[in-house]
Motif scaffolding. Structure first.
Motif, PDB file in Angstrom:
ATOM      1  N   LEU A 134      12.436  71.383  84.297  1.00 13.46           N
ATOM      2  CA  LEU A 134      11.554  72.536  84.421  1.00 13.46           C
ATOM      3  C   LEU A 134      10.175  72.023  84.792  1.00 13.46           C
ATOM      4  CD1 LEU A 134      10.880  75.564  84.039  1.00 13.46           C
ATOM      5  CD2 LEU A 134      10.470  75.047  81.620  1.00 13.46           C
ATOM      6  N   ARG A 135       9.626  72.524  85.920  1.00 15.57           N
ATOM      7  CA  ARG A 135       8.284  72.141  86.360  1.00 15.57           C
ATOM      8  C   ARG A 135       7.423  73.387  86.488  1.00 15.57           C
ATOM      9  NH1 ARG A 135       8.632  69.648  91.723  1.00 15.57           N
ATOM     10  NH2 ARG A 135      10.647  70.635  91.905  1.00 15.57           N
ATOM     11  N   ALA A 136       6.169  73.271  86.000  1.00  9.46           N
ATOM     12  CA  ALA A 136       5.202  74.366  86.044  1.00  9.46           C
ATOM     13  C   ALA A 136       3.815  73.754  86.187  1.00  9.46           C
ATOM     14  CB  ALA A 136       5.302  75.202  84.766  1.00  9.46           C
ATOM     15  N   PRO A 137       2.775  74.560  86.420  1.00 18.34           N
ATOM     16  CA  PRO A 137       1.423  74.011  86.467  1.00 18.34           C
ATOM     17  C   PRO A 137       1.078  73.291  85.151  1.00 18.34           C
ATOM     18  CG  PRO A 137       1.441  76.234  87.343  1.00 18.34           C
ATOM     19  CD  PRO A 137       2.799  75.988  86.747  1.00 18.34           C
ATOM     20  N   LYS A 138       0.280  72.230  85.254  1.00 17.35           N
ATOM     21  CA  LYS A 138      -0.013  71.387  84.088  1.00 17.35           C
ATOM     22  C   LYS A 138      -0.723  72.105  82.953  1.00 17.35           C
ATOM     23  CE  LYS A 138       0.153  66.973  86.272  1.00 17.35           C
ATOM     24  NZ  LYS A 138       0.336  65.708  85.651  1.00 17.35           N
TER      25      LYS A 138
ATOM     26  N   GLY B 266       3.368  85.368  76.021  1.00 15.00           N
ATOM     27  CA  GLY B 266       2.694  86.235  76.973  1.00 15.00           C
ATOM     28  C   GLY B 266       2.102  85.539  78.181  1.00 15.00           C
ATOM     29  N   ARG B 267       2.064  84.211  78.200  1.00 19.26           N
ATOM     30  CA  ARG B 267       1.548  83.490  79.376  1.00 19.26           C
ATOM     31  C   ARG B 267       2.658  83.383  80.402  1.00 19.26           C
ATOM     32  NH1 ARG B 267      -2.180  78.547  78.658  1.00 19.26           N
ATOM     33  NH2 ARG B 267      -2.594  79.196  80.793  1.00 19.26           N
ATOM     34  N   GLU B 268       2.330  83.688  81.640  1.00 19.03           N
ATOM     35  CA  GLU B 268       3.313  83.653  82.713  1.00 19.03           C
ATOM     36  C   GLU B 268       2.818  82.791  83.854  1.00 19.03           C
ATOM     37  OE1 GLU B 268       4.356  87.570  83.946  1.00 19.03           O
ATOM     38  OE2 GLU B 268       4.920  88.189  81.931  1.00 19.03           O
ATOM     39  N   SER B 269       3.758  82.180  84.565  1.00 21.08           N
ATOM     40  CA  SER B 269       3.432  81.337  85.696  1.00 21.08           C
ATOM     41  C   SER B 269       4.661  81.155  86.568  1.00 21.08           C
ATOM     42  CB  SER B 269       2.953  79.968  85.205  1.00 21.08           C
ATOM     43  OG  SER B 269       2.765  79.099  86.309  1.00 21.08           O
ATOM     44  N   ALA B 270       4.431  80.753  87.797  1.00 24.65           N
ATOM     45  CA  ALA B 270       5.536  80.340  88.658  1.00 24.65           C
ATOM     46  C   ALA B 270       6.078  79.017  88.120  1.00 24.65           C
ATOM     47  CB  ALA B 270       5.041  80.170  90.084  1.00 24.65           C
TER      48      ALA B 270
END
Length: 77
Positions: free
Chosen positions: A5-9, A66-70
């Motif tokens: 799983l990769r997401a913004p740091k 509640g935090r969302e990201s690509a």
């Protein structure tokens, strides 16, 4: 099986894998639910060995509700 799983740091991410259905009951490596471990900054990986054939659900999550990201979810076997 390897799951990444990769997401913004700036996001602490993790995931859980839930076995929805197995084709062979009580097979070696069978589990109901497992997790990627501690939430990590932007990246986490889990390797599962000897898992039986079946249906599995992978649920990505951020540490803060509640935090969302690509994100990118890679599954290899």
């Amino acid at each position: 099986m390897k799951i990444e799983l990769r997401a913004p740091k700036q996001f602490q991410v993790g995931f859980e894998v839930i076995c929805t259905e197995t084709k062979v009951s009580h097979a070696p490596g069978e589990f109901h639910k497992t997790e990627s471990g501690a939430y990590r900054s932007g990246f986490c990986v889990l390797t599962l060995e000897n898992i039986p054939g079946g249906t599995y659900t992978i649920r990505p999550a951020t540490f803060d509700p509640g935090r969302e990201s690509a994100f990118f979810l890679n599954v290899a076997s």
